[in-house]
Design a protein around this motif. Structure first.
Motif, short mmCIF file in Angstrom:
data_model
loop_
_atom_site.label_atom_id
_atom_site.label_comp_id
_atom_site.label_asym_id
_atom_site.label_seq_id
_atom_site.Cartn_x
_atom_site.Cartn_y
_atom_site.Cartn_z
N GLU A 140 0.83 -1.07 0.07
CA GLU A 140 -0.06 0.15 -0.11
C GLU A 140 0.88 1.33 -0.17
N GLN A 141 2.02 1.29 0.88
CA GLN A 141 3.01 2.65 0.93
C GLN A 141 3.46 2.84 -0.45
N ILE A 142 3.89 1.73 -1.18
CA ILE A 142 4.53 2.25 -2.46
C ILE A 142 3.77 1.94 -3.45
N ASN A 143 2.40 1.77 -3.25
CA ASN A 143 1.20 1.57 -4.29
C ASN A 143 1.67 0.57 -5.46
N VAL A 144 1.75 -0.61 -5.09
CA VAL A 144 2.16 -1.89 -5.94
C VAL A 144 1.01 -2.82 -5.60
N GLY A 145 1.00 -3.89 -6.48
CA GLY A 145 0.16 -4.91 -6.37
C GLY A 145 0.97 -5.99 -5.69
N PHE A 146 0.27 -7.05 -4.96
CA PHE A 146 0.97 -8.25 -4.58
C PHE A 146 1.79 -9.12 -5.47
N ASP A 147 1.42 -8.90 -6.57
CA ASP A 147 2.26 -9.58 -7.77
C ASP A 147 3.69 -9.06 -7.87
N ARG A 148 3.80 -7.78 -7.91
CA ARG A 148 4.93 -7.04 -7.82
C ARG A 148 5.83 -7.48 -6.44
N ILE A 149 5.24 -7.50 -5.38
CA ILE A 149 5.90 -7.70 -4.46
C ILE A 149 6.61 -9.14 -4.32
N GLY A 150 5.66 -10.09 -4.98
CA GLY A 150 6.00 -11.45 -5.10
C GLY A 150 7.33 -11.44 -6.00
N ILE A 151 7.51 -10.84 -7.08
CA ILE A 151 8.27 -10.50 -8.02
C ILE A 151 9.67 -10.06 -7.07
N ALA A 152 9.65 -9.14 -6.35
CA ALA A 152 10.64 -8.69 -5.35
C ALA A 152 11.30 -9.70 -4.67
N LEU A 153 10.34 -10.40 -3.75
CA LEU A 153 10.71 -11.68 -2.98
C LEU A 153 11.30 -12.51 -3.87
N PHE A 154 10.85 -12.82 -5.12
CA PHE A 154 11.64 -13.76 -6.14
C PHE A 154 12.98 -13.38 -6.42
N VAL A 155 13.15 -12.12 -6.76
CA VAL A 155 14.75 -11.59 -7.20
C VAL A 155 15.43 -12.01 -5.73
N GLY A 156 14.83 -11.65 -4.69
CA GLY A 156 15.54 -11.85 -3.24
C GLY A 156 16.07 -13.12 -3.07
N SER A 157 15.12 -14.35 -3.64
CA SER A 157 15.42 -15.61 -3.22
C SER A 157 16.47 -15.91 -4.23
N ILE A 158 16.61 -15.49 -5.44
CA ILE A 158 17.64 -15.91 -6.38
C ILE A 158 18.71 -15.46 -5.64
N ALA A 159 19.13 -14.29 -5.15
CA ALA A 159 20.09 -13.50 -4.52
C ALA A 159 20.53 -14.55 -3.29
N THR A 160 19.65 -15.05 -2.76
CA THR A 160 19.73 -15.95 -1.38
C THR A 160 20.44 -17.37 -1.89
N LEU A 161 19.72 -17.85 -3.05
CA LEU A 161 20.35 -19.38 -3.57
C LEU A 161 21.94 -19.00 -3.91
N ILE A 162 21.96 -18.12 -4.86
CA ILE A 162 23.48 -17.90 -5.16
C ILE A 162 24.39 -17.72 -3.93
N SER A 163 24.00 -16.87 -3.05
CA SER A 163 25.09 -16.54 -1.99
C SER A 163 25.15 -17.95 -1.06
N ASN A 164 23.96 -18.63 -1.09
CA ASN A 164 24.19 -20.07 -0.31
C ASN A 164 25.27 -20.69 -0.68
N PHE A 165 25.15 -21.11 -2.02
CA PHE A 165 26.06 -22.01 -2.49
C PHE A 165 27.50 -21.49 -2.49
N ILE A 166 27.73 -20.23 -3.15
CA ILE A 166 29.11 -19.74 -2.95
C ILE A 166 29.51 -19.68 -1.36
N ALA A 167 28.93 -19.02 -0.71
CA ALA A 167 29.31 -19.04 0.96
C ALA A 167 29.87 -20.45 1.23
N GLY A 168 28.84 -21.56 0.92
CA GLY A 168 29.08 -23.08 1.26
C GLY A 168 30.45 -23.46 0.44
#
Length: 401
Positions: free
Chosen positions: A36-64
């Motif tokens: 509501e604050q940044i005036n976007v739908g849940f689908d775009r929030i989901g995309i942001a979390l999707f991108v964040g999950s990709i970053a986590t996946l890459i960092s997990n494997f590299i850090a391991g």
């Protein structure tokens, strides 16, 4: 390393993981507010979390991979610094682009800290890994329990969440200082290689541990269970919003979920010395999936909350027990294994987060639970396969002291 230093290091890990859990889950109840604050739908929030999950996946494997080769202390510090920067930015200003950037910074930090702290623990303690991993998750769940409660109070009294993020950033800054002073340097694998040994051969040997069927099945268990359950946690306030429950109250429900997860962890610690990890894991997944199916179809809100609490007890051991089972297959290369398996857990988020967002936006918030149930049912199948593999081949390669 003497026993006193080991104990101090482990206590520091517990402190970091409590803060880790608090800060991760504290963001989840804000999804409707942020949208509501940044005036976007849940689908775009989901995309942001999707991108964040990709970053986590890459960092997990590299850090391991790196945690088997270099000083793990530097890797943990790197993750903590990213978390400090991310929360400081979160408190300063927010629009959609900055939200995506902050989520990426935070997810890389979370992924790096998660993998390296688990790997560090396996290097410090060659035995009793399951108990240590369970204690780490108790610390995480304690923070996860407090996070939504704090956020619920902030929203109820109409305080600005940004000031809370500044406080979290300050605590991360303090944890960086504490960790730097208390924890020793810990470089593992290449220090053990005999003179003249081929380091590339050692690296290939580390990667070969990922071919273990138990490691592969464990990774798939985490993919479906953690992907669906982490998504359910992130979208739980949105789900209850579909039943007319305000975010301030559903945040408290989320805290209740984490509180009963702590109870589940304590029970697991009590019985892990009496039963095999895989036995506890399989029957916990079975009972938890049954509870999740009840949660999905019960129409009464109070009934849902009651089943959710029981479900949390049974599901709480999935992550620590699965990662412990996998890491113990080859402890000398536990960093690589943990990076791989934990990356699969967040790969599940890559798949499930945008699905949750899409379903919530276009089909209705009430359908969120059905997505979680579908993922849990598939995860249960892979848990059964892992159970059969370990029953036939329980052997593992222990680390050398």
């Amino acid at each position: 390393m003497n026993s006193k230093t080991k104990r101090q290091t482990l206590k520091t890990f517990y402190f970091i993981f409590t803060l880790f859990g608090l800060s991760v889950v504290m963001i989840d109840p804000l999804i409707p507010v942020i949208a509501e604050q940044i005036n976007v739908g849940f689908d775009r929030i989901g995309i942001a979390l999707f991108v964040g999950s990709i970053a986590t996946l890459i960092s997990n494997f590299i850090a391991g991979r790196l945690s088997d080769r270099v000083d793990i202390k530097k890797l943990v510090l790197f993750g903590l610094v990213l978390l400090f920067i991310g929360f400081a930015l979160f408190g300063a200003y927010l629009n959609y682009i900055l939200f995506v950037i902050v989520i990426i910074l935070l997810r890389i930090g979370f992924g790096t800290v998660d993998t390296t702290v688990h790997s560090f623990s396996t290097k410090l303690y060659k035995k009793d890994i399951s108990r240590i991993f369970l204690n780490l998750d108790i610390a995480w769940y304690t923070g996860a329990f407090l996070g939504p409660l704090i956020m619920s109070a902030v929203l109820y009294f109409d305080f600005l969440p940004r000031y809370l993020f500044f406080i979290v950033a300050f605590i991360y800054a303090a944890s960086i200082f504490i960790f730097y002073r208390v924890c020793p340097k810990k470089r593992i694998q290449e220090d053990k290689l005999p003179s003249g040994s081929d380091k590339s051969l050692s690296r290939r040997k580390g990667l070969s541990s990922l071919k273990d069927p138990a490691v592969i099945m464990g990774s798939l268990v985490l993919f479906f269970y953690m992907g669906s359950l982490m998504g359910l946690s992130s979208w739980m306030t949105t789900y209850f919003l579909g039943f007319g429950v305000r975010v301030a109250y559903s945040s408290a429900i989320l805290s209740l979920y984490w509180f009963f997860s702590i109870i589940g962890m304590i029970i697991a610690i009590r019985i892990v010395s009496k039963f095999r990890e895989i036995t506890i894991l399989f029957y916990g997944c079975l009972a938890g999936t049954i509870c999740l199916s009840m949660f999905s179809f019960i129409p009464n809100i109070y009934g849902k909350i009651a089943v959710l609490a029981i479900q949390a007890i049974f599901f709480s051991g999935i992550f620590p027990l699965t990662t412990a089972i996998s890491a113990q297959r080859d402890q000398e290369n536990s960093g690589t294994i943990l990076g791989f398996t934990i990356a699969f857990a967040f790969a599940g988020s890559i798949v499930f987060q945008p699905v949750y967002g899409y379903v919530a936006e276009y089909f209705g918030k009430n359908y969120i639970a059905y997505i979680a149930l579908g993922g849990a049912l598939i995860g249960l199948i892979f848990t059964f396969i892992l159970f059969r593999i370990l029953k036939k081949n329980p052997s593992r390669k222990p680390a050398k002291d």
